[in-house]
Scaffold this motif. Structure first.
Motif, PDB file in Angstrom:
ATOM      1  N   THR A  56    -117.680  17.894 -61.986  1.00 30.76           N
ATOM      2  CA  THR A  56    -116.547  18.448 -61.446  1.00 30.76           C
ATOM      3  C   THR A  56    -115.481  18.175 -62.372  1.00 30.76           C
ATOM      4  OG1 THR A  56    -115.943  16.187 -60.429  1.00 30.76           O
ATOM      5  CG2 THR A  56    -117.415  17.508 -59.168  1.00 30.76           C
ATOM      6  N   ALA A  57    -114.105  18.627 -62.068  1.00 32.69           N
ATOM      7  CA  ALA A  57    -112.945  18.510 -62.590  1.00 32.69           C
ATOM      8  C   ALA A  57    -112.526  16.999 -62.902  1.00 32.69           C
ATOM      9  CB  ALA A  57    -111.714  19.116 -62.219  1.00 32.69           C
ATOM     10  N   GLU A  58    -113.288  16.158 -61.872  1.00 33.12           N
ATOM     11  CA  GLU A  58    -112.679  14.712 -62.005  1.00 33.12           C
ATOM     12  C   GLU A  58    -113.606  14.110 -63.048  1.00 33.12           C
ATOM     13  OE1 GLU A  58    -113.314  16.513 -58.815  1.00 33.12           O
ATOM     14  OE2 GLU A  58    -110.918  16.713 -58.826  1.00 33.12           O
ATOM     15  N   ASN A  59    -115.090  14.569 -62.931  1.00 38.53           N
ATOM     16  CA  ASN A  59    -115.871  14.027 -64.068  1.00 38.53           C
ATOM     17  C   ASN A  59    -116.347  14.640 -65.337  1.00 38.53           C
ATOM     18  OD1 ASN A  59    -117.733  15.737 -63.436  1.00 38.53           O
ATOM     19  ND2 ASN A  59    -118.785  14.245 -61.927  1.00 38.53           N
ATOM     20  N   GLU A  93    -116.400  24.973 -69.156  1.00 34.50           N
ATOM     21  CA  GLU A  93    -115.798  26.162 -69.186  1.00 34.50           C
ATOM     22  C   GLU A  93    -115.993  26.694 -67.708  1.00 34.50           C
ATOM     23  OE1 GLU A  93    -116.377  28.842 -72.424  1.00 34.50           O
ATOM     24  OE2 GLU A  93    -117.964  27.363 -73.062  1.00 34.50           O
ATOM     25  N   ILE A  94    -117.123  26.426 -66.856  1.00 36.51           N
ATOM     26  CA  ILE A  94    -117.282  26.995 -65.703  1.00 36.51           C
ATOM     27  C   ILE A  94    -116.333  26.452 -64.563  1.00 36.51           C
ATOM     28  CG2 ILE A  94    -118.916  26.724 -63.844  1.00 36.51           C
ATOM     29  CD1 ILE A  94    -119.753  28.783 -66.088  1.00 36.51           C
ATOM     30  N   ILE A  95    -116.240  25.074 -64.828  1.00 39.41           N
ATOM     31  CA  ILE A  95    -115.056  24.236 -64.027  1.00 39.41           C
ATOM     32  C   ILE A  95    -113.784  24.888 -64.000  1.00 39.41           C
ATOM     33  CG2 ILE A  95    -114.076  22.164 -63.483  1.00 39.41           C
ATOM     34  CD1 ILE A  95    -117.126  21.084 -64.004  1.00 39.41           C
ATOM     35  N   ALA A  96    -113.473  25.317 -65.426  1.00 40.83           N
ATOM     36  CA  ALA A  96    -112.181  25.868 -65.583  1.00 40.83           C
ATOM     37  C   ALA A  96    -111.921  27.227 -65.001  1.00 40.83           C
ATOM     38  CB  ALA A  96    -112.030  25.766 -67.088  1.00 40.83           C
ATOM     39  N   LYS A  97    -112.923  28.004 -64.639  1.00 48.18           N
ATOM     40  CA  LYS A  97    -113.330  29.273 -64.200  1.00 48.18           C
ATOM     41  C   LYS A  97    -113.081  29.222 -62.721  1.00 48.18           C
ATOM     42  CE  LYS A  97    -114.346  33.047 -65.892  1.00 48.18           C
ATOM     43  NZ  LYS A  97    -114.984  34.091 -66.520  1.00 48.18           N
ATOM     44  N   SER A  98    -112.751  27.986 -61.986  1.00 48.34           N
ATOM     45  CA  SER A  98    -112.989  27.600 -60.682  1.00 48.34           C
ATOM     46  C   SER A  98    -114.362  27.879 -60.046  1.00 48.34           C
ATOM     47  CB  SER A  98    -111.959  28.526 -59.819  1.00 48.34           C
ATOM     48  OG  SER A  98    -110.711  28.217 -60.173  1.00 48.34           O
ATOM     49  N   VAL A 104    -119.557  34.661 -64.858  1.00 49.78           N
ATOM     50  CA  VAL A 104    -119.304  33.700 -63.612  1.00 49.78           C
ATOM     51  C   VAL A 104    -118.047  34.121 -62.708  1.00 49.78           C
ATOM     52  CG1 VAL A 104    -118.079  32.129 -64.659  1.00 49.78           C
ATOM     53  CG2 VAL A 104    -119.658  31.218 -62.877  1.00 49.78           C
ATOM     54  N   THR A 105    -117.849  33.899 -61.721  1.00 48.37           N
ATOM     55  CA  THR A 105    -116.445  34.059 -60.865  1.00 48.37           C
ATOM     56  C   THR A 105    -116.246  33.004 -59.941  1.00 48.37           C
ATOM     57  OG1 THR A 105    -117.750  35.138 -58.941  1.00 48.37           O
ATOM     58  CG2 THR A 105    -116.811  36.688 -60.578  1.00 48.37           C
ATOM     59  N   PRO A 106    -115.108  32.819 -59.535  1.00 47.47           N
ATOM     60  CA  PRO A 106    -114.743  31.545 -58.807  1.00 47.47           C
ATOM     61  C   PRO A 106    -115.778  31.461 -57.532  1.00 47.47           C
ATOM     62  CG  PRO A 106    -112.808  32.596 -59.349  1.00 47.47           C
ATOM     63  CD  PRO A 106    -113.885  33.704 -59.791  1.00 47.47           C
ATOM     64  N   ASN A 107    -116.292  30.230 -57.437  1.00 45.88           N
ATOM     65  CA  ASN A 107    -117.156  29.722 -56.180  1.00 45.88           C
ATOM     66  C   ASN A 107    -118.596  30.064 -56.606  1.00 45.88           C
ATOM     67  OD1 ASN A 107    -114.906  28.630 -54.768  1.00 45.88           O
ATOM     68  ND2 ASN A 107    -114.335  30.960 -53.954  1.00 45.88           N
ATOM     69  N   ASP A 108    -118.717  30.573 -57.833  1.00 42.73           N
ATOM     70  CA  ASP A 108    -120.364  30.632 -58.062  1.00 42.73           C
ATOM     71  C   ASP A 108    -120.782  29.368 -58.282  1.00 42.73           C
ATOM     72  OD1 ASP A 108    -120.232  33.497 -57.959  1.00 42.73           O
ATOM     73  OD2 ASP A 108    -120.504  33.997 -59.952  1.00 42.73           O
TER      74      ASP A 108
END
Length: 148
Positions: free
Chosen positions: A98-101, A81-86, A65-69
């Motif tokens: 999301t990072a918030e939830n 883990e996905i969220i941590a990679k943007s 995965v890359t950012p914005n995927d």
């Protein structure tokens, strides 16, 4: 932007919504699973079979995965883990993680794991409803419109 699907536990009806969206929007979509499965024939849809084992498919998605995927998953630790990679995570019920939830969702998941480990009987998630399917389709369309 690419779409990744944690396909082992993704409901068939959700995969069908994803297939239609991938075809309509021409976004490269890859389903990752540790067992063979049928996918729609399309130049935009790919299937990647990984070895069997705990979190093998999840690890493959995290590695690629890359950012914005966008990753479609009901796996809360994978979403974290996905969220941590943007990148972005969407559950098959249409909840954008999301990072918030995500930390709250991890805490609830861990609490429920502890309860089950202590012998408490818990029920699984409710059956996917028509409203869940519609919510997922709407969230997917909205996400694609904003990020494509």
């Amino acid at each position: 932007m690419k779409i990744w699907v944690d396909a082992d536990a993704c409901p068939v009806v959700i995969k069908e919504i994803i297939f239609r969206a991938a075809q309509r929007t021409q976004i490269e979509t890859t389903l990752v699973a540790n067992h063979p499965m049928r996918v729609a024939k399309s130049p935009y849809i790919k299937f990647m079979q990984v070895a069997s084992g705990f979190d093998v498919a999840d690890n493959e998605i995290v590695q690629r995965v890359t950012p914005n995927d966008l990753v479609i998953t009901s796996d809360i630790p994978l979403a974290d883990e996905i969220i941590a990679k943007s990148a972005f995570a969407l559950s098959p019920r249409g909840e954008m993680l999301t990072a918030e939830n995500i930390k709250q969702r991890l805490n609830i998941r861990d609490f429920m794991d502890t309860m089950r480990a202590s012998g408490m009987q818990t029920k699984g998630p409710d059956k996917l409803s028509a409203q869940d399917k519609q919510t997922f389709a709407n969230q997917l369309d909205s996400f694609i419109a904003k990020h494509k």
